[in-house]
Scaffold this motif. Structure first.
Motif, short mmCIF file in Angstrom:
data_model
loop_
_atom_site.label_atom_id
_atom_site.label_comp_id
_atom_site.label_asym_id
_atom_site.label_seq_id
_atom_site.Cartn_x
_atom_site.Cartn_y
_atom_site.Cartn_z
N TYR A 50 1.29 -1.28 0.06
CA TYR A 50 -0.05 -0.33 -0.53
C TYR A 50 0.73 0.82 0.21
N MET A 51 0.64 1.75 -1.00
CA MET A 51 1.49 2.57 -1.03
C MET A 51 1.54 3.86 -0.26
N PHE B 253 -6.36 9.33 -11.14
CA PHE B 253 -6.27 9.14 -9.74
C PHE B 253 -7.51 9.00 -9.03
N GLU C 270 3.38 7.57 -4.37
CA GLU C 270 2.59 6.92 -5.83
C GLU C 270 3.58 7.40 -6.87
N PHE D 267 6.78 6.56 -7.26
CA PHE D 267 6.67 5.05 -7.52
C PHE D 267 6.34 5.45 -9.13
N MET D 268 5.74 5.67 -9.33
CA MET D 268 5.72 4.87 -10.62
C MET D 268 6.22 5.81 -11.58
#
Lengths: 248, 368, 306
Positions: free
Chosen positions: C195-196, C257, C297, C300-301
């Motif tokens: 879970y980010m 999102f 997130e 991260f992406m």
């Protein structure tokens, strides 16, 4: 056509002995909708979904799926829906092509249709050259995307997705939702449960189950307004905190 | 219909791709046919016998030769006293002894009757019965042949004596066999499953990351099964004595001591299996294939070992149950003491030491 | 003092035909008393990493130490002093809550009473069920019990492998609150999660994907490492809008999102104008454009892509 209802449920209930897992839920899902079916573990989501898929007989109440009655026509229902869950998607020891062939065959597609579909599916997922790869060699994200595509290979009226994106990396998750959008644009109704609340915001409408009842049902935007929340996450937490059942 | 066929095709692919299952499906029947067709048989052949010939005349020699020539018998020894017979039986070297009294031919010619005594080891009652029947048949044939030319019939009476199990109760050979089987099953299979279950459930991970020494974990797992096994043996013995009327002729203490030894042997095998098996299913499968079946087939309680082809007889030597079965029979049914079983005991001790040694050496203190 | 030190750890899994590189030269360190998050999806290598650090697995190459003890040579000392909660909360399903706790206390040569203060807050929530078999507890309660069992011997370092997976949202939140209170006791905590959003609850995090560390920093630090301009945009026609934006060559990425799309441009210049232009060209209704700060997130992406 706009308001054709793919799912109707009226006071749908399931009791196991003394325990009421699903408590008189009433809701509709329209054709082409992306409908988010949310709820904590133990709230009754899985039981409700099983009734709608024709896998479990309700105790009382009414429901139809793709126009078929869940009590009497569950075989018809199974022919007209697709299903995919996080726990099971595909046969790991069969190849990609074999999995497609198998599921398509089960749903009664003709040989040429299967060939056609295999081709287009492989292309859409950019899996060219990998037809003979065993599914177990694929990374998780690819498996999920493939499983979804196979779940709709027979172009059903509605597809049920049970937490399809658990544990998958954020990019693949979104690619998965890209596939969902495409399917929805093609007229397939999507019935999805998820623990990711941002995914709840992609849905046209969302319902939240608490202790077997549906305690909220509306568009994400309206729910956030009603609960004075900035995200679906907050809406969910407010609803879930009231829960008495903490089971699974 | 097409849907049905595609499902069938899928199932075929699953089987084809699971090498291990395939192996079993194809080879199992082959192995079974060969085993049951050639090797394992209730038919009695080549049984070891001894002859005590107190006359050594033409008649006894002829009969002895006939018997020795028969494919059912294998003359291993000529004995010269009754004590000798007793000793040879105790050593487990023969299944039957044939005793010719003195002046056999003389009695036959002058009194028209003579006797032959057949003494059989009835701890395996079926074999004993079969052997005495075969021997009696051969003696009968001789009787027929000498009667052909005579006016007054000659009668050779066979007196049969069944050692250890005069009533020929099947339970006598079957109880020791069951004891071996039960101990093997409870100890080896259940222990290995218990250890592997811990691995499968994931709790093994957690307890490995603790001060508890890994080997102690294993021993802790085996102790309940040790106790359960001893309880099982006790109940089997109680039932045998009081319900089946199978007495414990020898020392109960010695019997329990040997049983404890065999229990530890089985436990070591269980530990060894658990070292390699990753799932409970594999553990169970390995236990069945390497222990239960061999015990059933090669311990000697269902199929006499001397009737098997030599290669299988050799294999039976590495099956621990075979030695335990001999020990239990000797103590329980034949009433013999440690002197009679010390060799077999030593073999079991050596096997146990080797198995424990390998288990400890191969023991994994990590997951992989 | 470094509680945990990881230097260039690699780990491979070999099957008959293939070699899977689970960890490819991973390095980071954890300070004493920190809550350190290992954030990444399934298959990133989190569990392999934890197993190496708790001495359950031997790394192919590289070094690691916990509290100064080498994971290979000094594994016994490590096993005496760390607490470990693997995925699926390995508890004995057929033993009761009380029995499970007693067992774990005893194998660590301690008793429930000795360190009761440490687990009191958590244990009190499940104490009413102490005779119930662990298999019959809900996910949230299993989680609490597993945490108590991992803490009962007052470990110096706590390894929690995906403790919030499969647990309801309310319990998840409560769990993190419990972890923050534990931190005050001076216990170093390593938590892995897919879970980010949980990254924001840690002192520092390591983002991991496909066996490689993408970044190690405080959550704020990771966000500040994000260089490119980030915008959020919405309209009533989200799907069409997303495709239109993605088609534009100056756009690095456009991801949904929730109610908004997050758009990353390749360069800073005129990014707002470009975005508004795209929006105008498509006859979209109810368009909204905002500049936003990236969350974990987003970071991260972006890091995944590189």
């Amino acid at each position: 056509m706009q308001n054709e209802k793919v799912i109707t449920a009226k006071e749908l209930t399931k009791r196991f002995g003394d325990f009421t897992a699903v408590d008189k839920i009433t809701f509709d899902v329209e054709k082409g909708e992306i409908f988010g079916f949310l709820g904590a573990n133990g709230a009754g989501k899985t039981t409700a979904m099983r009734m709608l898929c024709g896998l479990l007989l309700p105790t009382s109440g009414l429901a139809t799926v793709a126009g078929f009655d869940v009590y009497k026509k569950n075989e018809q229902i199974k022919k007209n829906i697709g299903y995919m869950s996080q726990k099971f998607s595909l046969y790991e020891d069969l190849t990609i092509a074999e999995n497609i062939r198998f599921y398509a065959g089960i749903y009664g597609l003709s040989d040429e249709r299967i060939k056609e579909k295999t081709g287009s599916l492989i292309k859409q997922l950019h899996l060219e050259g990998q037809e003979k790869t065993l599914v177990k060699a694929l990374p998780l994200g690819w498996k999920q995307k493939l499983a979804f595509s196979i779940a709709i290979v027979h172009e059903p009226a509605i597809v049920f997705l049970d937490e399809p994106t658990g544990g998958v990396d954020p990019v693949t998750r979104r690619e998965f939702w890209g596939l969902i959008y495409e399917a929805s644009a093609g007229g397939i109704t999507i019935f999805v449960t998820t623990h990711y609340m941002d995914e709840a915001e992609y849905c046209n409408r969302v319902s939240v189950m608490v202790d077997g009842r549906i305690d909220a049902l509306d568009t994400p935007a309206n729910l956030m307004k009603d609960f004075s929340a900035k995200s679906m996450d907050e809406v969910f937490l407010q609803l879930a905190r009231k829960a008495v059942r903490t089971g699974d | 219909m097409k849907q049905f066929l595609i499902f069938v095709k899928k199932e075929w692919l699953h089987i084809w791709r699971d090498r291990r299952t395939l192996f079993i499906l194809i080879w199992m029947p082959v192995v079974q046919i060969i085993l049951y067709g050639f090797a394992l048989t209730n038919e009695v052949k080549n049984s070891n016998i001894a002859i005590f010939d107190q006359s050594k005349d033409e008649a006894t020699t002829t009969i002895s030769d006939e018997i020795a020539a028969s494919r059912y018998f294998n003359l291993v020894k000529n004995v010269y006293s009754y004590d000798d017979i007793g000793g040879t039986f105790r050593q487990g070297k023969i299944r039957m002894a044939i005793v010719f009294p003195r002046n056999f031919r003389y009695d036959l010619l002058h009194g028209n009757r003579a006797q032959i005594q057949l003494i059989a080891d009835a701890s395996d009652p079926n074999t004993a019965n079969t052997l005495t029947n075969y021997a009696s048949a051969i003696i009968n044939d001789y009787q027929q042949s000498v009667n052909q030319n005579e006016a007054l019939p000659y009668t050779i009476k066979t007196q049969v004596r069944m050692l250890y199990n005069p009533e020929l109760k099947g339970a006598y050979s079957f109880v020791p066999g069951v004891m071996a089987l039960v101990l093997m099953l409870v100890c080896a299979m259940m222990t290995s499953i218990a250890i592997v279950k811990e691995k499968e459930m994931g709790t093994m991970e957690v307890i490995l990351v603790s001060p508890l020494k890994p080997f102690r974990i294993i021993i802790a797992k085996t102790i309940p099964y040790l106790l359960v096994s001893l309880l099982n043996i006790a109940s089997i013995l109680l039932l045998s004595v009081y319900v089946l009327d199978v007495p414990i002729v020898g020392s109960l203490t010695l019997l329990m001591a040997e049983s404890t030894l065999f229990t530890i042997t089985s436990l070591s095998i269980g530990i060894l299996i658990s070292n390699t098996a990753k799932t409970q299913q594999t553990a169970m499968f390995m236990a069945l294939m390497s222990l239960f079946l061999p015990t059933l087939l090669f311990s000697g309680f269902l199929f006499p070992i001397e009737n098997m082809p030599i290669p299988l007889q050799v294999i039976s030597n590495i099956v621990p149950s075979k030695w335990y079965y001999i020990i239990v029979k000797n103590i329980m049914i034949k009433g013999l003491g440690f002197e009679a079983v010390w060799k077999e005991t030593m073999i079991l001790v050596a096997m146990t030491a080797a198995l424990l040694g390998i288990s400890i050496y191969k023991f994994k203190i990590r997951l992989a | 003092m470094q509680s945990v030190l990881v230097e260039n750890i690699t780990q491979n899994y070999r099957t008959k035909k293939t070699v899977v590189e689970a960890l490819k030269g991973v390095s980071f360190s954890v300070n004493k008393g920190e809550i350190f998050g290992i954030i990444g999806p399934d298959g990133a290598g989190k569990t392999s990493l934890f197993r190496i650090l708790t001495t359950l697995l031997l790394a192919e190459s590289g070094n690691a130490s916990v509290d100064g003890f080498d994971v290979v040579k000094d594994y016994k000392q490590i096993r005496n002093r760390v607490g470990y909660m693997p995925g699926r909360f390995s508890l004995y399903q057929d033993l009761s809550v009380q029995e499970n706790l007693e067992f774990f206390a005893t194998i660590f040569n301690t008793s429930i009473e000795e360190n009761y203060d440490l687990i009191k807050e958590i244990y009190q929530q499940i104490e009413p069920f102490k005779t119930r078999k662990a298999g019959q507890l809900s996910g949230g309660m299993k989680q609490k019990l597993a945490l108590c069992c991992a803490l009962i011997h007052k470990p110096s370092v706590l390894f929690l492998d995906e403790p919030t997976t499969g647990v309801d949202a309310v319990s998840r939140k409560e769990f993190w609150e419990m972890l923050h209170r534990l931190k005050l006791q001076g216990i170093t905590i390593l938590v892995s999660t897919a879970y980010m959003d949980e990254a924001g609850l840690c002192d520092r995090v390591a983002l991991i994907q496909k066996g490689e560390i993408l970044s190690v920093n405080t959550p704020r630090g990771i966000i500040s490492e994000f260089e490119k301009p980030l915008w959020s945009i919405r309209a009533n026609e989200m799907f069409r809008l997303m495709n239109a934006i993605k088609d534009d060559p100056s756009v690095e990425s456009c991801y949904p999102f929730g109610q908004y799309h997050h758009v990353v441009f390749k360069t800073q210049e005129n990014s707002r104008q470009k975005l508004e232009q795209i929006a105008k060209q498509g006859n979209y209704t109810d368009v909204e454009v905002h500049p936003i700060e990236p969350n974990i997130e987003d970071c991260f992406m972006a890091l995944m892509k590189d």
